[in-house]
Design an enzyme around this catalytic site. Structure first.
Site, mmCIF file in Angstrom:
data_model
loop_
_atom_site.group_PDB
_atom_site.id
_atom_site.type_symbol
_atom_site.label_atom_id
_atom_site.label_comp_id
_atom_site.label_asym_id
_atom_site.label_seq_id
_atom_site.Cartn_x
_atom_site.Cartn_y
_atom_site.Cartn_z
ATOM 1 N N LYS A 11 85.641 80.563 44.028
ATOM 2 C CA LYS A 11 85.047 79.383 44.656
ATOM 3 C C LYS A 11 86.090 78.620 45.490
ATOM 4 C CE LYS A 11 81.488 78.850 41.071
ATOM 5 N NZ LYS A 11 80.914 77.911 40.061
ATOM 6 N N TYR A 51 71.964 79.973 44.707
ATOM 7 C CA TYR A 51 71.711 79.119 43.546
ATOM 8 C C TYR A 51 70.247 78.694 43.464
ATOM 9 C CZ TYR A 51 76.748 78.661 42.543
ATOM 10 O OH TYR A 51 78.053 78.900 42.193
ATOM 11 N N ASN A 114 84.940 75.079 38.729
ATOM 12 C CA ASN A 114 85.327 75.992 37.656
ATOM 13 C C ASN A 114 85.759 77.354 38.199
ATOM 14 O OD1 ASN A 114 82.857 76.917 38.423
ATOM 15 N ND2 ASN A 114 81.845 76.529 36.474
ATOM 16 N N HIS A 117 82.579 82.388 40.091
ATOM 17 C CA HIS A 117 81.179 82.696 39.783
ATOM 18 C C HIS A 117 81.093 84.150 39.364
ATOM 19 C CE1 HIS A 117 76.845 83.271 40.134
ATOM 20 N NE2 HIS A 117 77.146 84.413 40.738
ATOM 21 N N GLU A 128 72.406 89.203 43.851
ATOM 22 C CA GLU A 128 73.554 88.506 44.449
ATOM 23 C C GLU A 128 74.445 89.454 45.258
ATOM 24 O OE1 GLU A 128 75.346 86.576 41.078
ATOM 25 O OE2 GLU A 128 73.620 85.246 40.790
HETATM 26 P P1 IDP Z 1 77.691 79.503 35.412
HETATM 27 O O1 IDP Z 1 78.478 79.482 36.717
HETATM 28 O O2 IDP Z 1 78.601 79.462 34.220
HETATM 29 O O3 IDP Z 1 76.672 80.617 35.350
HETATM 30 P P2 IDP Z 1 75.438 77.676 35.858
HETATM 31 O O4 IDP Z 1 74.800 76.856 34.782
HETATM 32 O O5 IDP Z 1 74.659 78.851 36.376
HETATM 33 O O6 IDP Z 1 76.885 78.117 35.331
HETATM 34 O O7 IDP Z 1 75.754 76.691 37.077
HETATM 35 C C1 IDP Z 1 76.178 77.186 38.315
HETATM 36 C C2 IDP Z 1 77.338 76.348 38.787
HETATM 37 O O8 IDP Z 1 76.888 75.019 39.050
HETATM 38 C C3 IDP Z 1 78.457 76.173 37.775
HETATM 39 O O9 IDP Z 1 79.377 77.248 37.774
HETATM 40 C C4 IDP Z 1 79.102 74.882 38.210
HETATM 41 O O10 IDP Z 1 79.965 75.077 39.338
HETATM 42 C C5 IDP Z 1 77.888 74.075 38.661
HETATM 43 N N1 IDP Z 1 77.315 73.243 37.584
HETATM 44 C C6 IDP Z 1 76.645 73.673 36.471
HETATM 45 N N2 IDP Z 1 76.211 72.647 35.734
HETATM 46 C C7 IDP Z 1 76.602 71.543 36.379
HETATM 47 C C8 IDP Z 1 76.456 70.139 36.122
HETATM 48 O O11 IDP Z 1 75.824 69.728 35.120
HETATM 49 N N3 IDP Z 1 77.012 69.293 37.008
HETATM 50 C C9 IDP Z 1 77.672 69.728 38.131
HETATM 51 N N4 IDP Z 1 77.837 71.024 38.428
HETATM 52 C C10 IDP Z 1 77.315 71.925 37.569
HETATM 53 MG MG MG Z 2 74.858 80.892 36.371
#
Ligand code: IDP
Ligand code: MG
Length: 156
Positions: A11, A51, A114, A117, A128
């Protein structure tokens, strides 16, 4: 068990923090195979496509603004159970909760920034990969050392 392919993104925070080499190195050292690699900028349209499951969520506007804020590196990764192996290596979504030793656990304290992805299942992986790579951009090859990474009954 068949070799799987999964879509990984480094990212914008990983690119900005010059961590792409570190992340790619972890994938290679694990024994997974890189079968596609490119840098690109995610557009708002691409973000909504990628997304789709999150577009209606309250955090989506912040997520879109983050993922479109700078270049990302897309990596197609192949190996036995590559999808689950990568999810384990990545750690939990929230860097504050990810275990040390995982990518998110070692390099971040954010739920949003984080670093990485990874597709969360076979359907997501094929969807994807098709978003980020044309079929001819995914390279099938058999490394000479493949028999040193997994036994024949572990691979298709
Ligand atoms: P993942 O990447 O671990 O699969 P997901 O729940 O699919 O997590 O969420 C996609 C991305 O959206 C996350 O990696 C993070 O960057 C962002 N994200 C997820 N939950 C939140 C939130 O509650 N607040 C802000 N950003 C979030
Ligand atoms: Mg996810």
């Amino acid at each position: 068990m068949p070799a799987e392919r999964t879509l990984i993104l480094f990212k914008p925070d990983a690119v900005e923090r010059r961590l792409c080499g570190e992340l790619l190195s972890r994938i290679e050292k694990k024994g997974l195979k890189i079968v596609g690699l490119k840098m690109l900028k995610v557009t708002p349209e691409l973000s909504k496509q990628h997304y789709a499951e999150h577009v209606s969520k309250p955090f989506y506007p912040l997520l879109e603004s983050f993922i479109t804020s700078g270049p990302v590196v897309a990596v197609a990764v192949e190996g036995p159970e590559a999808i689950a192996v990568m999810r384990t290596m990545m750690g939990k979504t929230n860097g504050r909760e990810s275990a040390p030793g995982t990518i998110r656990g070692d390099f971040g304290v954010s739920r949003q920034m984080n670093l990485i992805h990874g597709s969360d299942g076979p359907d997501a992986a094929s969807r994807e990969l098709a978003i980020y790579f044309k079929p001819e951009e995914l390279i099938s090859y058999q490394p000479i050392l493949a028999p040193m990474f997994a036994a024949s009954d572990e691979l298709a």
